[in-house]
Design a protein around this motif. Structure first.
Motif, mmCIF file in Angstrom:
data_model
loop_
_atom_site.group_PDB
_atom_site.id
_atom_site.type_symbol
_atom_site.label_atom_id
_atom_site.label_comp_id
_atom_site.label_asym_id
_atom_site.label_seq_id
_atom_site.Cartn_x
_atom_site.Cartn_y
_atom_site.Cartn_z
ATOM 1 N N GLU A 75 48.900 -3.515 31.643
ATOM 2 C CA GLU A 75 49.489 -2.253 32.116
ATOM 3 C C GLU A 75 48.642 -1.659 33.241
ATOM 4 O OE1 GLU A 75 50.455 0.553 29.053
ATOM 5 O OE2 GLU A 75 51.212 2.028 30.505
ATOM 6 N N ASN A 76 47.339 -1.790 33.156
ATOM 7 C CA ASN A 76 46.460 -1.196 34.174
ATOM 8 C C ASN A 76 45.293 -2.060 34.627
ATOM 9 O OD1 ASN A 76 47.557 1.551 34.710
ATOM 10 N ND2 ASN A 76 47.270 1.790 32.505
ATOM 11 N N LYS A 79 44.886 -3.689 38.150
ATOM 12 C CA LYS A 79 45.090 -2.857 39.339
ATOM 13 C C LYS A 79 43.765 -2.731 40.090
ATOM 14 C CE LYS A 79 49.110 -0.682 37.310
ATOM 15 N NZ LYS A 79 49.661 0.474 36.584
ATOM 16 N N HIS A 112 49.634 -8.244 37.553
ATOM 17 C CA HIS A 112 50.168 -7.003 38.120
ATOM 18 C C HIS A 112 48.988 -6.115 38.459
ATOM 19 C CE1 HIS A 112 53.049 -3.643 38.454
ATOM 20 N NE2 HIS A 112 52.167 -2.916 37.812
ATOM 21 N N TRP A 116 49.586 -2.391 46.303
ATOM 22 C CA TRP A 116 50.324 -1.201 45.865
ATOM 23 C C TRP A 116 49.670 -0.009 46.524
ATOM 24 C CZ3 TRP A 116 50.179 1.206 40.275
ATOM 25 C CH2 TRP A 116 51.338 1.972 40.046
ATOM 26 N N GLN A 119 46.735 3.777 42.294
ATOM 27 C CA GLN A 119 45.602 3.247 41.538
ATOM 28 C C GLN A 119 44.681 2.386 42.405
ATOM 29 O OE1 GLN A 119 48.464 2.539 38.041
ATOM 30 N NE2 GLN A 119 46.501 2.863 36.968
ATOM 31 N N ASN A 160 54.165 -4.371 45.499
ATOM 32 C CA ASN A 160 54.851 -3.473 44.572
ATOM 33 C C ASN A 160 55.293 -2.211 45.300
ATOM 34 O OD1 ASN A 160 55.617 -2.838 41.856
ATOM 35 N ND2 ASN A 160 53.768 -1.598 41.551
ATOM 36 N N GLU A 161 56.565 -1.872 45.171
ATOM 37 C CA GLU A 161 57.065 -0.545 45.593
ATOM 38 C C GLU A 161 56.830 -0.248 47.073
ATOM 39 O OE1 GLU A 161 55.350 2.289 42.873
ATOM 40 O OE2 GLU A 161 56.399 1.441 41.144
ATOM 41 N N ASN A 202 58.122 -6.700 43.747
ATOM 42 C CA ASN A 202 58.488 -5.920 42.566
ATOM 43 C C ASN A 202 58.780 -4.469 42.955
ATOM 44 O OD1 ASN A 202 58.501 -5.959 39.559
ATOM 45 N ND2 ASN A 202 56.787 -4.512 39.713
ATOM 46 N N GLN A 236 61.927 -3.558 38.152
ATOM 47 C CA GLN A 236 61.110 -2.881 37.131
ATOM 48 C C GLN A 236 61.962 -2.425 35.955
ATOM 49 O OE1 GLN A 236 58.683 0.239 38.857
ATOM 50 N NE2 GLN A 236 57.570 -1.186 40.170
ATOM 51 N N HIS A 238 62.833 0.880 35.117
ATOM 52 C CA HIS A 238 62.533 2.176 34.495
ATOM 53 C C HIS A 238 63.791 3.035 34.594
ATOM 54 C CE1 HIS A 238 58.279 1.331 34.105
ATOM 55 N NE2 HIS A 238 58.232 0.970 35.373
ATOM 56 N N GLU A 267 59.563 -4.281 33.977
ATOM 57 C CA GLU A 267 58.942 -3.067 33.406
ATOM 58 C C GLU A 267 59.977 -2.200 32.696
ATOM 59 O OE1 GLU A 267 56.577 -0.902 36.292
ATOM 60 O OE2 GLU A 267 55.915 -2.729 37.289
ATOM 61 N N TRP A 307 58.017 -2.227 29.363
ATOM 62 C CA TRP A 307 56.774 -1.555 29.791
ATOM 63 C C TRP A 307 56.193 -0.808 28.584
ATOM 64 C CZ3 TRP A 307 54.215 -3.414 33.474
ATOM 65 C CH2 TRP A 307 53.132 -2.719 34.039
ATOM 66 N N TRP A 315 53.538 5.560 29.048
ATOM 67 C CA TRP A 315 53.145 6.316 30.241
ATOM 68 C C TRP A 315 54.106 7.465 30.516
ATOM 69 C CZ3 TRP A 315 55.384 5.779 35.520
ATOM 70 C CH2 TRP A 315 56.671 5.226 35.491
HETATM 71 C C1 XIL Z 1 51.775 2.953 35.089
HETATM 72 C C2 XIL Z 1 50.995 2.799 33.788
HETATM 73 O O1 XIL Z 1 51.907 2.579 32.749
HETATM 74 C C3 XIL Z 1 50.185 4.038 33.517
HETATM 75 O O2 XIL Z 1 49.343 3.857 32.388
HETATM 76 C C4 XIL Z 1 49.336 4.393 34.745
HETATM 77 O O3 XIL Z 1 48.664 5.613 34.509
HETATM 78 C C5 XIL Z 1 50.199 4.511 35.973
HETATM 79 O O4 XIL Z 1 50.925 3.309 36.155
HETATM 80 N N1 XIL Z 1 55.407 1.113 38.186
HETATM 81 C C6 XIL Z 1 54.434 0.158 38.064
HETATM 82 C C7 XIL Z 1 53.426 0.274 36.991
HETATM 83 O O5 XIL Z 1 54.459 -0.846 38.790
HETATM 84 O O6 XIL Z 1 52.181 -0.270 37.349
HETATM 85 C C8 XIL Z 1 53.248 1.705 36.532
HETATM 86 O O7 XIL Z 1 52.378 1.719 35.400
HETATM 87 C C9 XIL Z 1 54.589 2.321 36.210
HETATM 88 C C10 XIL Z 1 55.485 2.325 37.417
#
Ligand code: XIL
Length: 356
Positions: A75-76, A79, A112, A116, A119, A160-161, A202, A236, A238, A267, A307, A315
């Motif tokens: 998850e982190n 990074k 991952h 980006w 972070q 990413n993004e 991604n 992703q 979300h 995710e 995720w 998160w």
């Molecule tokens: C999020 C994590 O879940 C959190 O713990 C962190 O504080 C911030 O990042 N898109 C992504 C992920 O690609 O890396 C992100 O993860 C959520 C959105």
């Protein structure tokens, strides 16, 4: 979420406990198969993002990561701020722990993330670097990181993004200093460092057709025409039920696959405005099902990753005020309707797939 809602809808604890004593050898009732088993029948990797603190401290969490999933995403801990907190000093310890856990559990690793805008360590965001210096910093970070994990990371989220909602490139440190060419460069450097890893672009809000997903499609088409090694697109996933659920997801995945790339849901989580209630949880289940179905109905969708899987570690509440309950298990690891929907989708899939 109230206890009443959970008990009226569900179910047996997912993690073996007193109430789950009835069934198979792992304490589950017969027929209640873990996601990774159901997905294996379909040659689909089903994954989760992993929170390393929870993995270390919470035994039920650790058991569920191992038993339910056949791939993991840090998850982190992969990074940039985690890997290179000080310039040139890499700290792979936490990421290596996850890679070892994955190996011991027969799981693939989705790396991952390499490039980006979030972070990033402060030495990088606060440093007054020239374009030439920044390009070299990025090249080194990608090369060092991918080399370190060479042969042990299955998929890399390389970029990413990179887009805004309107389909224009996002104004980031990278775009400002290096121009749009940083994207192709990143894929080339990653490929050089580990030619066998599958390299992904991604992003979020690209699971359905629209300006942003059109822009990613155009980017991938151009990159591939130029021979740039982009081999996958990660959606992703979300979602928030208050926005309505997307349509046309499988058709959208297919237009990417026609460019010759793999697809993956990377995710997935489906949040809601709290408090949760039965209807919201049902809509949430539909959201998860819809994403998984799109993957199952698409020939080259190779993995479906959530995720996080429990509301205990998410998160969402810390990021979207007043929202939460986004995962498939509640805080006590009890299956929500969303978990049952994933099981049902995997068990009832319609047709064979040709995963590469
Ligand atoms: C999020 C994590 O879940 C959190 O713990 C962190 O504080 C911030 O990042 N898109 C992504 C992920 O690609 O890396 C992100 O993860 C959520 C959105």
């Amino acid at each position: 979420m109230t206890t009443a809602v959970v008990s009226s809808l569900v179910l047996l604890p997912l993690v073996a406990g007193p109430a789950a004593a009835a069934g198979g050898h792992d304490g589950r009732p017969a027929g209640d198969r873990p996601l990774r088993q159901l997905a294996a029948d379909d040659r689909l990797r089903v994954g989760t993002a992993v929170d390393m603190a929870a993995l270390a401290q919470d035994a039920p969490y650790r058991r569920a990561v191992g038993s339910e999933f056949s791939s993991v995403t840090p998850e982190n801990v992969m990074k940039w701020d985690a890997l290179e907190p000080r310039r040139g000093e890499y700290d792979y310890a936490a990421a290596d722990r996850l890679v070892r856990f994955a190996r011991g559990s027969g799981q693939k690793v989705r790396g991952h993330v390499l490039v980006w805008h979030n972070q990033l360590p402060s030495w990088l965001t606060g440093g007054d670097f020239s374009a030439t210096e920044l390009r070299e910093i990025l090249r080194r970070h990608i090369t060092e990181t991918v080399r370190h994990f060479k042969g042990r990371v299955w998929h890399w989220d390389v970029v990413n993004e990179a887009f805004d909602e309107d389909g224009t490139l996002r104004d980031t440190l990278w775009l400002r200093a290096l121009g749009p060419g940083y994207i192709a460069d990143a894929f080339r450097w990653a490929h050089q460092a580990d030619p066998r890893a599958t390299l992904f672009y991604n992003d979020y809000n690209i699971a359905w057709a629209g300006p942003k997903s059109d822009a990613v499609l155009a980017l991938v088409r151009t990159l591939r025409a130029e021979g740039v090694p982009v081999q996958g697109v990660g959606f992703q996933g979300h979602l928030g039920i208050q926005y309505g659920l997307p349509t046309g997801v499988a058709a959208n995945f297919r237009r990417f696959e026609r460019l010759g790339v793999r697809t993956a849901v990377t995710e997935a989580d489906v949040r809601m405005i709290l408090p949760a209630d039965e209807e919201k949880l049902r809509t949430q289940a539909e959201g998860y099902r819809l994403l998984l179905d799109a993957c199952l109905r698409t020939r080259h969708c190779v993995s479906f990753t959530v995720w996080g899987f429990t509301d205990k570690y998410s998160w969402v509440p810390g990021t979207f005020e007043g929202e939460g309950a986004a995962n498939v298990l509640d805080e006590s690891y009890t299956a929500k309707p969303a978990y049952r929907a994933l099981q049902a989708a995997l068990a009832g899939r319609a047709r064979p797939r040709a995963v590469r």
